[in-house]
Motif scaffolding. Structure first.
Motif, PDB file in Angstrom:
ATOM      1  N   THR A   1       1.886   1.702  -3.546  1.00 56.04           N
ATOM      2  CA  THR A   1       0.766   2.188  -4.354  1.00 56.04           C
ATOM      3  C   THR A   1       0.531   3.669  -4.107  1.00 56.04           C
ATOM      4  O   THR A   1       0.262   4.433  -5.043  1.00 56.04           O
ATOM      5  CB  THR A   1      -0.490   1.383  -4.025  1.00 56.04           C
ATOM      6  OG1 THR A   1      -0.206   0.008  -4.191  1.00 56.04           O
ATOM      7  CG2 THR A   1      -1.641   1.772  -4.915  1.00 56.04           C
ATOM      8  N   ALA A   2       0.627   4.091  -2.833  1.00 53.09           N
ATOM      9  CA  ALA A   2       0.395   5.503  -2.537  1.00 53.09           C
ATOM     10  C   ALA A   2       1.433   6.375  -3.232  1.00 53.09           C
ATOM     11  O   ALA A   2       1.094   7.401  -3.835  1.00 53.09           O
ATOM     12  CB  ALA A   2       0.438   5.734  -1.026  1.00 53.09           C
TER      13      ALA A   2
ATOM     14  N   VAL B   1       0.828  -1.190   0.000  1.00 52.67           N
ATOM     15  CA  VAL B   1       0.000   0.000   0.000  1.00 52.67           C
ATOM     16  C   VAL B   1       0.871   1.252   0.000  1.00 52.67           C
ATOM     17  O   VAL B   1       0.535   2.264  -0.629  1.00 52.67           O
ATOM     18  CB  VAL B   1      -1.003   0.003   1.179  1.00 52.67           C
ATOM     19  CG1 VAL B   1      -0.352   0.350   2.480  1.00 52.67           C
ATOM     20  CG2 VAL B   1      -2.102   0.991   0.927  1.00 52.67           C
ATOM     21  N   ALA B   2       2.046   1.190   0.666  1.00 50.61           N
ATOM     22  CA  ALA B   2       2.943   2.342   0.629  1.00 50.61           C
ATOM     23  C   ALA B   2       3.429   2.589  -0.788  1.00 50.61           C
ATOM     24  O   ALA B   2       3.466   3.730  -1.266  1.00 50.61           O
ATOM     25  CB  ALA B   2       4.127   2.104   1.575  1.00 50.61           C
TER      26      ALA B   2
END
Lengths: 99, 314, 106
Positions: free
Chosen positions: C76-77, C73-74
């Motif tokens: 992707t962000a 998720v990091a």
């Protein structure tokens, strides 16, 4: 087999029936508000029955209270989301966009 | 009976993944991705990995889904429709063949490894020394604590990388506000945000504490906190602080810093990340609370995006 | 018969193949990030699925998968923010003149 052994699967079947009814409404209703109506009401009643079945299965008061809290959270979220989506559908229709 | 469930679930997972990748409508693709995340959470539950199921649904489906939807909305505002030129047919056929071959190769390699619980026994033997009962928390915070420490810094580093993308005139202001306009339902979102944020805080505190013995832990709790913060921001209940806000920076750094300090102090007792015997649970829980706060703040700010210049909507 | 035990790892392999195909075919960067996430999810299924014993599931790959989900998720962000910045610079180049001035006192 005790009463619980009969009751838990029966409640699960009822819950799944409500979920299926909600999905059927999603597919068959024509406009956004009706579809939201079907999804919000039917799905959350279904969740209530599934939650009841889970609470009966685990049998402890603590678990039942936590499961009831989960159901309330889901109700709150579904209510707020349905309101926002309905408002969006209404303003989109008024503005004539096709989103 | 469970085999039928597994097979149907896996078919749904593959179908949903294909839909998420190949749908033309970008919003539909992202929604299918969120559904994929939820189905994967079910798969983890079927594999008896409850901690992973919670993390996948909260982070993989929840945070990633919201991130993709927000990015799509911002790209649409810039005029980007998320469609692109299609590759010629022969190229797509070639890619399909190559990926199918690759899948077959990896599939046969995976088939040659029998699924087995290799380390469960050894971990279970070591757990009584820690005083906690959730083996995944034990692995994350004690046996492989170094990995978790690095992960906390990676998360913070990703936020710094997102911040570094702000134009110079925008630094160090706050990220773009997410609050809905009045006609979009600002009052509903505000009421929901006001109700949810304190509940999210209580739930996060409970999840960290329960994560010692039951499924839960710092990552799941931090994500719940981030979710509460995001919904409160959408409702206009909270506004993003400036990037140089002191308390914000304390909240972001607290988790990794506490972890690092405790780890370094362990050197005095023997080696890096060594907890004093008899106090393992206390240190683990303290680290987890710091991590939950930092993870919540970091994830929420990653979703908010880089700072924007004041007076612009970003 | 032994394929039944491998059902989740094999689903993971299918996701890896699908995600790879999507990454090659889709040209828009945000959809490629989505494809990378699908590949990641597949790898996690392989990792966790191979740790599934008769009575219990290995907690070690579970911890690795949780770490992987957070790092994904990091990534992707950051990827999404990068895509947005590139899109902003491409479509509004006149803002670069404004970016040269700053109203901060640092």
């Amino acid at each position: 087999m005790t009463l619980t052994d009969y009751l838990v699967p029966a409640l699960l079947y009822v819950g799944v029936f409500f979920y299926a009814a909600g999905s059927l409404g999603l597919l068959r209703f024509q406009d956004a508000e009706s579809r939201l109506h079907a999804l919000t009401k039917a799905d959350n009643v279904g969740l209530g029955f599934v939650a009841l079945a889970a609470a009966l299965h685990w049998g402890s008061v603590a678990a039942a209270v936590k499961i009831a809290a989960v159901w309330l959270f889901a109700l709150m979220a579904a209510g707020a989301t349905a309101q926002l989506m309905a408002r969006r559908a209404k303003t989109s229709a008024e503005r004539g966009s096709d989103e | 009976m469970t085999l039928a469930f597994d097979m149907i679930l896996c078919l749904m997972i593959v179908g949903t993944a294909a839909a998420a990748l190949l749908m033309r409508n970008a919003l539909a693709a992202i929604v299918f991705f969120i559904v994929l995340g939820n189905l994967l959470g079910l798969a983890w539950l079927a594999m008896d990995a409850v901690n992973v199921a919670m993390a996948e649904i909260a982070i993989g489906a929840g945070v990633t889904g919201v991130l993709l939807i927000l990015t799509r909305q911002r790209l649409n505002a810039l005029g980007d429709d998320l469609v692109s030129a299609e590759l010629p047919g022969w190229l797509r056929a070639g890619a399909l063949l190559a990926c199918a071959g690759f899948t077959a190769m990896v599939g046969s390699a995976v088939m040659s490894v029998p699924p087995a619980d290799d380390l469960g026994g050894s971990i279970a033997a070591l757990m009584p020394g820690l005083g906690i009962e959730n083996p995944v928390t034990g692995v994350l915070l004690a046996f492989r604590a170094y990995d978790t420490l690095l992960e906390a810094f990676v998360l913070l580093g990703a936020l710094i990388a997102v911040w570094s993308l702000a134009p110079r005139v925008a630094w160090p202001h706050a990220p773009a506000a997410l609050a809905l306009a009045e006609y979009e339902g600002h009052d509903v979102a505000a009421a929901f945000g006001r109700l949810l944020l304190p509940l999210a805080l209580i739930l996060a505190v409970y999840l960290v504490w329960a994560g010692s013995d039951l499924p839960g832990g710092a990552f799941q709790a931090g994500t719940v906190l981030a979710g509460g913060l995001i919904i409160a921001a959408i409702g206009g209940v909270i506004s993003w602080p400036r990037a140089d806000d002191f308390y914000l920076r304390v909240a972001l750094v607290l988790g990794p810093a506490v972890f690092l300090i405790i780890g370094a102090a362990g050197i005095a007792l023997g080696r890096f990340l060594f907890y004093p015997p008899g106090f393992e649970k206390a240190f683990i829980v303290a680290i987890e609370y710091g991590l939950a706060l930092s993870i919540g703040a970091t994830l929420a700010l990653q979703l908010a995006g880089p700072p924007v210049a004041p007076g612009r909507k970003g | 018969m032994t394929m039944l035990l491998h059902i989740y790892p094999l689903t993971g392999v299918a996701l890896v193949g699908l995600g790879l195909y999507g990454f090659l075919i889709l040209r828009h960067p945000l959809r490629q990030i989505l494809a990378v996430n699908v590949v990641g999810a597949g790898i996690f299924l392989v990792l966790g699925g191979l740790g599934r014993g008769a009575a219990s599931t290995d907690p070690f790959p579970q911890a690795l998968v949780i770490t992987g989900i957070v790092v994904a998720v990091a990534l992707t962000a950051f990827g999404a923010a990068l895509i947005l910045r590139v899109a902003e610079d491409e479509r509004a180049p006149d803002d670069k003149a404004a970016a040269k001035t700053t109203d901060d006192h640092t």
